[in-house]
Design an enzyme around this catalytic site. Structure first.
Site, mmCIF file in Angstrom:
data_model
loop_
_atom_site.group_PDB
_atom_site.id
_atom_site.type_symbol
_atom_site.label_atom_id
_atom_site.label_comp_id
_atom_site.label_asym_id
_atom_site.label_seq_id
_atom_site.Cartn_x
_atom_site.Cartn_y
_atom_site.Cartn_z
ATOM 1 N N TYR A 101 -55.161 36.635 48.210
ATOM 2 C CA TYR A 101 -53.521 36.566 48.875
ATOM 3 C C TYR A 101 -53.795 35.105 48.364
ATOM 4 O O TYR A 101 -53.527 34.449 48.716
ATOM 5 C CB TYR A 101 -52.982 36.355 50.053
ATOM 6 C CG TYR A 101 -51.971 36.095 50.726
ATOM 7 C CD1 TYR A 101 -50.555 37.272 49.881
ATOM 8 C CD2 TYR A 101 -51.512 35.372 51.800
ATOM 9 C CE1 TYR A 101 -49.248 37.252 50.314
ATOM 10 C CE2 TYR A 101 -50.532 34.698 51.584
ATOM 11 C CZ TYR A 101 -49.512 35.383 50.763
ATOM 12 O OH TYR A 101 -47.129 35.626 51.304
ATOM 13 N N HIS A 156 -38.336 28.867 46.302
ATOM 14 C CA HIS A 156 -38.324 28.535 47.669
ATOM 15 C C HIS A 156 -37.561 27.351 47.926
ATOM 16 O O HIS A 156 -37.509 27.183 49.449
ATOM 17 C CB HIS A 156 -39.421 28.637 48.382
ATOM 18 C CG HIS A 156 -40.388 30.017 48.551
ATOM 19 N ND1 HIS A 156 -40.656 30.634 47.140
ATOM 20 C CD2 HIS A 156 -41.227 30.496 49.809
ATOM 21 C CE1 HIS A 156 -41.303 31.936 47.748
ATOM 22 N NE2 HIS A 156 -41.536 32.047 49.217
ATOM 23 N N PHE A 160 -49.509 29.306 60.958
ATOM 24 C CA PHE A 160 -48.166 29.702 60.156
ATOM 25 C C PHE A 160 -46.886 29.285 61.169
ATOM 26 O O PHE A 160 -45.506 29.170 60.813
ATOM 27 C CB PHE A 160 -47.970 29.349 59.173
ATOM 28 C CG PHE A 160 -47.656 30.855 58.803
ATOM 29 C CD1 PHE A 160 -46.158 32.151 60.309
ATOM 30 C CD2 PHE A 160 -49.038 31.723 58.194
ATOM 31 C CE1 PHE A 160 -46.746 33.158 59.744
ATOM 32 C CE2 PHE A 160 -48.933 33.536 58.278
ATOM 33 C CZ PHE A 160 -47.993 33.897 59.368
ATOM 34 N N ARG A 177 -30.392 10.278 95.589
ATOM 35 C CA ARG A 177 -31.484 9.901 96.347
ATOM 36 C C ARG A 177 -32.627 11.902 96.243
ATOM 37 O O ARG A 177 -33.991 11.157 95.877
ATOM 38 C CB ARG A 177 -30.774 11.368 97.687
ATOM 39 C CG ARG A 177 -32.153 11.325 98.852
ATOM 40 C CD ARG A 177 -32.076 12.386 100.034
ATOM 41 N NE ARG A 177 -30.822 12.769 100.340
ATOM 42 C CZ ARG A 177 -30.106 13.358 100.852
ATOM 43 N NH1 ARG A 177 -30.833 14.287 101.531
ATOM 44 N NH2 ARG A 177 -28.113 13.538 101.303
ATOM 45 N N ASN A 198 -46.169 26.318 53.023
ATOM 46 C CA ASN A 198 -46.505 26.545 53.836
ATOM 47 C C ASN A 198 -47.084 26.040 55.517
ATOM 48 O O ASN A 198 -48.891 25.459 55.720
ATOM 49 C CB ASN A 198 -47.530 27.974 53.608
ATOM 50 C CG ASN A 198 -47.645 29.073 54.439
ATOM 51 O OD1 ASN A 198 -47.039 29.388 55.622
ATOM 52 N ND2 ASN A 198 -48.560 30.019 54.081
ATOM 53 N N TYR A 228 -27.379 13.551 96.453
ATOM 54 C CA TYR A 228 -28.177 14.060 95.832
ATOM 55 C C TYR A 228 -28.587 13.261 94.324
ATOM 56 O O TYR A 228 -28.906 13.451 93.780
ATOM 57 C CB TYR A 228 -27.854 15.398 94.979
ATOM 58 C CG TYR A 228 -28.163 16.228 96.471
ATOM 59 C CD1 TYR A 228 -27.965 16.317 97.930
ATOM 60 C CD2 TYR A 228 -27.411 17.341 96.381
ATOM 61 C CE1 TYR A 228 -28.263 16.979 98.255
ATOM 62 C CE2 TYR A 228 -27.727 18.914 97.080
ATOM 63 C CZ TYR A 228 -28.032 18.297 98.281
ATOM 64 O OH TYR A 228 -28.385 19.290 99.321
ATOM 65 N N GLU A 249 -41.902 39.612 57.305
ATOM 66 C CA GLU A 249 -41.816 38.508 57.963
ATOM 67 C C GLU A 249 -40.692 39.120 59.031
ATOM 68 O O GLU A 249 -40.015 38.061 59.341
ATOM 69 C CB GLU A 249 -41.547 37.405 57.512
ATOM 70 C CG GLU A 249 -42.624 36.957 56.464
ATOM 71 C CD GLU A 249 -41.967 35.273 55.093
ATOM 72 O OE1 GLU A 249 -41.210 35.232 55.489
ATOM 73 O OE2 GLU A 249 -43.474 35.384 54.507
#
Length: 654
Positions: A164, A194, A444, A398, A307, A395, A529
């Site tokens: 792959y 991409h 990834f 404190r 990646n 508060y 994905e």
């Protein structure tokens, strides 16, 4: 021979110059001559000598006078933008906004190096690399591992194995086998397709961090990138040749594909790049101007470059470092506010916090004691109300150890996640040279840093939320016993009225930004994905939340220092007086209304530079080494002023 790169409309033109005593007018005309040669209609220019234009340096956008000599106003390999009269600014021209980057034309390459091995980089190191304080080199061990990893990949390709991302397509196309003759084209197509991000580019500092982090991950030797390619990336980093990386487009699995693709695209000599000398220009010209060649991708190298979770992690490193800095300074600012509002220090007694021993809570209480302890640092303001009848405070004062404390503990948790991620191999497939195989996995996926950064935003936001309430107490005369909105002649002057509104607006905006992005997931890549982290947005909005927190605390610090003015001639403790003096070195007291934004920006810069922390830290450190209360049982009765169980001889508001 000196050479200059001139941008005219959609063209970048290299113009050699034998004689730098020539003028900018000559340089512009030479560039125009080269421009019209490439245009069938001469680009609409009828006569070069009659063409009027304006010239600017790409870096900083400084106008160049046509009569100035080149030698006086330009340096060798400078980049120049030429705007022809009647034209608008070229759509290809991306100005480097003034103030955005510290890496300017005055930037000098550092002499010191950080050696990367993929295992020991920290978030602090990464910030310093982003700021341009160091160059990069690989350790010999990292080089050895990179070479071994690449040798295995070369063997896979030589033996025509189906693996792959090396000999197949990607995502949905994982079962498509690619011929050996097209493996280089496969990797180049991957990076180009991409590179689909949108939005403004990352700043040069953030792009340096992104590139440095990607180099560090590749240095682990589990990605299969060649040493030649990795060294080319290092050379680009050391020269600050930085790709145009849009900030939007990653879903955080499979890694930060879009931003890392843009990072790789520039290194290939395509798209845009930035350098301190060129500003934004075509990548091939920026690389050439620095004596660098575009990267030529080998099998799997495109995938190895894009990646991983480095976009999320590099922004996350900045976020956690800034969060830590502002959390430390928030304690100092709150202590100063407590002084101005004449609060009690009883709530910071070490025995109280020993009963609920969260590390952050104990640390914050100790900081308050180190800044306010009357025995170590006498305070005239504290003495002025020692015997008042108030028993306890609101508060917002404190409970600072409890509220600030969990922010500190969350920051420590997130820092651990980020530092682990910084030194993690997040490619797919992973290359195991010692086993002689590649294995597909899911490193990834950005869920770890995404979740951590969502936690960070929620925790750090609370520092602004509680700060805004303290600002209200400072500005409200019924709560502070000070003039309304901390100004004389109220009505004629509005003082801090709208500064408080700004703080409230930022806190409200943060409430929306604190919605965790990592609870969302959208299936992508044809359902291959099918679960993603949305970590890119988690990182970007965490940074925005932290910036708002810094700004709110800057307003509180301004307000607290203004409150001191109304308590004069009384003085606070020595460390807090030093903080007051620091603020007054950049912002004068508010005697009457004036333009306030510059004051907020000036104090925000003090916080960014950690100057408030640096002023107070020596006193905090000294107190912690000199005063360590003995361990003892806690009395069921209230402490009296003379009680031996009390951690101090004198306690306010008894």
């Amino acid at each position: 021979m000196p050479r200059f790169t001139v941008h005219i409309r959609d063209e970048w033109l290299a113009v050699p110059c034998r004689d730098t005593s020539n003028t900018i007018q000559w340089l512009g005309q030479e560039a125009l001559k080269r421009y019209i040669k490439n245009k069938p209609d001469n680009g609409g220019i009828t006569a070069v000598k009659d063409t009027r234009f304006v010239a600017r340096r790409c870096q900083g956008l400084g106008l160049l006078d046509a009569d100035d000599t080149i030698d006086d106003v330009l340096e060798d390999n400078d980049f120049v933008e030429l705007a022809i009269e009647g034209d608008t600014m070229s759509p290809d021209f991306i100005p480097c906004e003034p103030g955005v980057s510290h890496l300017t034309a005055a930037y000098k390459e550092p002499e010191e190096y950080i050696s990367l091995d993929g295992n020991s980089l920290t978030s602090t190191d990464l910030i310093n690399l982003g700021r341009g304080l160091y160059k990069i080199k690989l350790t010999p061990e990292a080089e050895r591992k990179v070479v071994q990893s690449r040798e295995l990949l070369d063997t896979i390709v030589k033996e025509n194995k189906v693996v792959y991302g090396i000999t197949t397509g990607f995502g949905k196309f994982a079962r498509t086998v690619i011929p050996v003759s097209k493996l280089k084209e496969l990797q180049e197509n991957l990076v180009r397709s991409h590179s689909a991000g949108v939005g403004n580019p990352l700043s040069p500092e953030r792009t340096r961090m992104l590139l440095a982090l990607r180099i560090n991950v590749l240095a682990k030797g589990h990605s299969g990138v060649s040493l030649e390619t990795l060294q080319a990336m290092i050379q680009a980093f050391n020269a600050s040749c930085l790709s145009f990386v849009p900030e939007k487009g990653t879903v955080g699995a499979s890694g930060d594909l879009a931003p890392l693709s843009h990072l790789a695209l520039g290194l290939m000599g395509e798209g845009k790049m930035w350098s301190p000398t060129s500003g934004w220009a075509d990548a091939k010209y920026v690389l050439e101007a620095h004596g660098l060649k575009p990267i030529s991708l080998k099998p799997k190298e495109g995938l190895a470059l894009i990646n991983g979770t480095q976009m999320i992690t590099s922004l996350g490193a900045e976020a956690v470092e800034r969060a830590q800095a502002i959390a430390q300074q928030a304690d100092i600012i709150a202590a100063l506010t407590l002084e101005v509002l004449k609060g009690t220090t009883k709530a910071f007694d070490s025995d109280i916090h020993a009963l609920r021993p969260h590390p952050g809570q104990i640390e914050v209480a100790q900081r308050f004691r180190s800044l306010l302890d009357s025995d170590h640092h006498p305070s005239q303001i504290a003495e002025s109300h020692r015997f008042c009848d108030r028993v306890q405070d609101a508060y917002t004062m404190r409970c600072c150890p409890q509220v600030h404390g969990i922010a500190n503990d969350t920051i420590a948790f997130v820092q651990n996640i980020i530092n682990t991620e910084i030194n993690s191999a997040t490619d797919n497939p992973m290359v195991f040279a010692e086993r002689g195989e590649t294995i597909s996995g899911g490193n990834f996926h950005g869920e770890y840093p995404a979740k951590a950064l969502d936690f960070l935003a929620i925790a750090v936001h609370e520092l602004a939320s509680i700060s805004e309430r303290r600002i209200e107490r400072l500005c409200n005369p019924s709560l502070s016993e000070l003039p309304a909105f901390l100004v004389n002649e109220g009505g004629l002057n509005s003082g801090f009225m709208i500064a408080h509104c700004t703080a409230a607006a930022l806190v409200s905006e943060n409430k929306v930004l604190c919605h965790p992005s990592s609870v969302d997931s959208l299936s992508t890549s044809a359902a291959t994905e099918d679960h993603v982290s949305m970590g890119g947005w988690a990182a970007r909005k965490a940074l925005r939340v932290i910036e708002h927190v810094e700004q709110v605390l800057a307003i509180e610090l301004l307000a607290a220092c203004q409150g001191i003015e109304f308590l004069r001639p009384l003085r606070t403790t020595t460390p807090l007086e030093k903080v007051y003096e620091l603020v007054r070195s950049v912002v004068k007291p508010w005697m009457k209304d004036r333009f306030m934004s510059p004051d907020i920006e000036a104090v925000h810069r003090l916080l960014l530079d950690q100057k408030v922390w640096n002023v107070a830290k020596p006193y905090i450190d000294k107190y912690q080494t000199e005063y360590i209360p003995e361990s003892r049982p806690v009395s069921p009765t209230a402490f009296s002023l003379d009680s031996p169980a009390s951690p101090r001889k004198r306690v306010r508001h008894e």
